[in-house]
Scaffold this motif. Structure first.
Motif, PDB file in Angstrom:
ATOM      1  N   UNK A  91       0.826  -1.204   0.000  1.00  0.00           N
ATOM      2  CA  UNK A  91       0.000   0.000   0.000  1.00  0.00           C
ATOM      3  C   UNK A  91       0.865   1.262   0.000  1.00  0.00           C
ATOM      4  N   UNK A  92       1.929   1.252   0.782  1.00  0.00           N
ATOM      5  CA  UNK A  92       2.827   2.407   0.812  1.00  0.00           C
ATOM      6  C   UNK A  92       3.447   2.654  -0.559  1.00  0.00           C
ATOM      7  N   UNK A  93       3.913   1.576  -1.201  1.00  0.00           N
ATOM      8  CA  UNK A  93       4.533   1.700  -2.522  1.00  0.00           C
ATOM      9  C   UNK A  93       3.514   2.134  -3.572  1.00  0.00           C
ATOM     10  N   UNK A  94       2.292   1.647  -3.464  1.00  0.00           N
ATOM     11  CA  UNK A  94       1.273   1.926  -4.468  1.00  0.00           C
ATOM     12  C   UNK A  94       0.717   3.340  -4.385  1.00  0.00           C
ATOM     13  N   UNK A  95       0.547   3.854  -3.182  1.00  0.00           N
ATOM     14  CA  UNK A  95      -0.258   5.063  -3.009  1.00  0.00           C
ATOM     15  C   UNK A  95       0.456   6.318  -2.522  1.00  0.00           C
ATOM     16  N   UNK A  96       1.618   6.200  -1.942  1.00  0.00           N
ATOM     17  CA  UNK A  96       2.226   7.358  -1.280  1.00  0.00           C
ATOM     18  C   UNK A  96       2.398   8.557  -2.204  1.00  0.00           C
ATOM     19  N   UNK A  97       2.995   8.354  -3.358  1.00  0.00           N
ATOM     20  CA  UNK A  97       3.254   9.496  -4.251  1.00  0.00           C
ATOM     21  C   UNK A  97       1.944  10.084  -4.750  1.00  0.00           C
ATOM     22  N   UNK A  98       1.014   9.235  -5.158  1.00  0.00           N
ATOM     23  CA  UNK A  98      -0.274   9.706  -5.668  1.00  0.00           C
ATOM     24  C   UNK A  98      -1.028  10.510  -4.609  1.00  0.00           C
ATOM     25  N   UNK A  99      -1.117   9.973  -3.409  1.00  0.00           N
ATOM     26  CA  UNK A  99      -1.831  10.685  -2.344  1.00  0.00           C
ATOM     27  C   UNK A  99      -1.120  11.990  -2.002  1.00  0.00           C
ATOM     28  N   UNK A 100       0.195  11.967  -1.938  1.00  0.00           N
ATOM     29  CA  UNK A 100       0.946  13.189  -1.615  1.00  0.00           C
ATOM     30  C   UNK A 100       0.685  14.284  -2.643  1.00  0.00           C
ATOM     31  N   UNK A 101       0.708  13.920  -3.917  1.00  0.00           N
ATOM     32  CA  UNK A 101       0.438  14.901  -4.972  1.00  0.00           C
ATOM     33  C   UNK A 101      -0.968  15.466  -4.804  1.00  0.00           C
ATOM     34  N   UNK A 150       3.799   3.060 -15.800  1.00  0.00           N
ATOM     35  CA  UNK A 150       4.584   2.717 -16.995  1.00  0.00           C
ATOM     36  C   UNK A 150       5.953   2.168 -16.621  1.00  0.00           C
ATOM     37  N   UNK A 151       6.407   2.482 -15.430  1.00  0.00           N
ATOM     38  CA  UNK A 151       7.706   2.027 -14.962  1.00  0.00           C
ATOM     39  C   UNK A 151       7.607   0.902 -13.929  1.00  0.00           C
ATOM     40  N   UNK A 152       6.413   0.328 -13.814  1.00  0.00           N
ATOM     41  CA  UNK A 152       6.234  -0.785 -12.889  1.00  0.00           C
ATOM     42  C   UNK A 152       6.149  -0.362 -11.438  1.00  0.00           C
ATOM     43  N   UNK A 153       5.849   0.905 -11.200  1.00  0.00           N
ATOM     44  CA  UNK A 153       5.753   1.423  -9.828  1.00  0.00           C
ATOM     45  C   UNK A 153       4.335   1.896  -9.557  1.00  0.00           C
ATOM     46  N   UNK A 154       4.135   2.509  -8.401  1.00  0.00           N
ATOM     47  CA  UNK A 154       2.793   2.998  -8.068  1.00  0.00           C
ATOM     48  C   UNK A 154       1.819   1.839  -7.987  1.00  0.00           C
ATOM     49  N   UNK A 155       0.661   2.010  -8.587  1.00  0.00           N
ATOM     50  CA  UNK A 155      -0.369   0.969  -8.512  1.00  0.00           C
ATOM     51  C   UNK A 155      -0.020  -0.277  -9.276  1.00  0.00           C
ATOM     52  N   UNK A 156       1.003  -0.242 -10.106  1.00  0.00           N
ATOM     53  CA  UNK A 156       1.451  -1.474 -10.783  1.00  0.00           C
ATOM     54  C   UNK A 156       1.900  -2.500  -9.754  1.00  0.00           C
ATOM     55  N   UNK A 157       2.369  -2.053  -8.608  1.00  0.00           N
ATOM     56  CA  UNK A 157       2.808  -2.959  -7.540  1.00  0.00           C
ATOM     57  C   UNK A 157       1.627  -3.765  -7.011  1.00  0.00           C
ATOM     58  N   UNK A 158       0.466  -3.127  -6.880  1.00  0.00           N
ATOM     59  CA  UNK A 158      -0.724  -3.808  -6.371  1.00  0.00           C
ATOM     60  C   UNK A 158      -1.199  -4.864  -7.368  1.00  0.00           C
ATOM     61  N   UNK A 159      -1.112  -4.544  -8.652  1.00  0.00           N
ATOM     62  CA  UNK A 159      -1.627  -5.452  -9.674  1.00  0.00           C
ATOM     63  C   UNK A 159      -0.892  -6.797  -9.677  1.00  0.00           C
ATOM     64  N   UNK A 160       0.292  -6.825  -9.149  1.00  0.00           N
ATOM     65  CA  UNK A 160       1.026  -8.090  -9.055  1.00  0.00           C
ATOM     66  C   UNK A 160       0.330  -9.077  -8.107  1.00  0.00           C
ATOM     67  N   UNK A 161      -0.545  -8.547  -7.240  1.00  0.00           N
ATOM     68  CA  UNK A 161      -1.229  -9.394  -6.256  1.00  0.00           C
ATOM     69  C   UNK A 161      -2.634  -9.788  -6.697  1.00  0.00           C
ATOM     70  N   UNK A 162      -3.077  -9.304  -7.840  1.00  0.00           N
ATOM     71  CA  UNK A 162      -4.429  -9.657  -8.331  1.00  0.00           C
ATOM     72  C   UNK A 162      -4.383 -10.924  -9.137  1.00  0.00           C
TER      73      UNK A 162
END
Length: 162
Positions: A91-101, A150-162
């Motif tokens: 969750x931290x990896x997926x959302x921190x930057x987006x929420x901060x912005x 596009x770089x495999x970060x942000x919410x792409x990290x969560x998709x690995x668990x779906x």
């Protein structure tokens, strides 16, 4: 108009299977915006109702926005059987930057609109300003989320668990 990364994401990250990068980024942005909006609205309501100053109200709204944003990411992970200790870093990896912005943009707008923070809960200026601020925050966060995914970060990290 397509972006060069569109095909890269679909090949490098098979979890997106045919979904365009823009669709995935929009979904991620809407997801983060939902958590931010819940926290932001609740924080603004509590702070305004208690007669707190701008900075105290914003601090509460930001804390709640991060809490609800992370919670909305963690709940499906926890329901799928992933332990709390594993879900938190995802969750931290997926959302921190987006929420901060979103929080920086949203609160800057609320502070910029004259009288928005001082308007009462029954005032259209308060609710209109908050709605406009959240829409603009989501709009600003979309390209950030797109770039991260596009770089495999942000919410792409969560998709690995779906």
């Amino acid at each position: 108009m397509g972006y060069p990364e569109d095909s890269v994401v679909q090949h490098a990250h098979p979890v997106h299977e045919g979904r365009s990068l823009n669709r995935v980024a929009f979904s991620a942005t809407a997801h983060c915006l939902t958590g931010c909006a819940i926290g932001e609205v609740l924080g603004m309501i509590i702070g305004t109702a208690l007669g707190w100053g701008d900075w105290e109200t914003i601090a509460l709204a930001v804390v709640l926005a991060f809490f609800f944003g992370y919670s909305l990411t963690m709940l499906p992970l926890l329901r799928s059987g992933i332990g709390l200790a594993a879900a938190i870093p995802v969750a931290l990896a997926a959302d921190t930057i987006s929420i901060a912005v979103m929080e920086v943009v949203d609160n800057a707008i609320m502070l910029t609109i004259p009288g928005a923070m001082e308007a009462g809960l029954t005032n259209l200026l308060f609710w209109g300003s908050l709605a406009v601020a959240l829409v603009i925050a989501g709009t600003v966060a979309f390209p950030v989320n797109r770039w991260l995914i596009a770089r495999g970060r942000g919410h792409a990290v969560v998709h690995a668990y779906h």
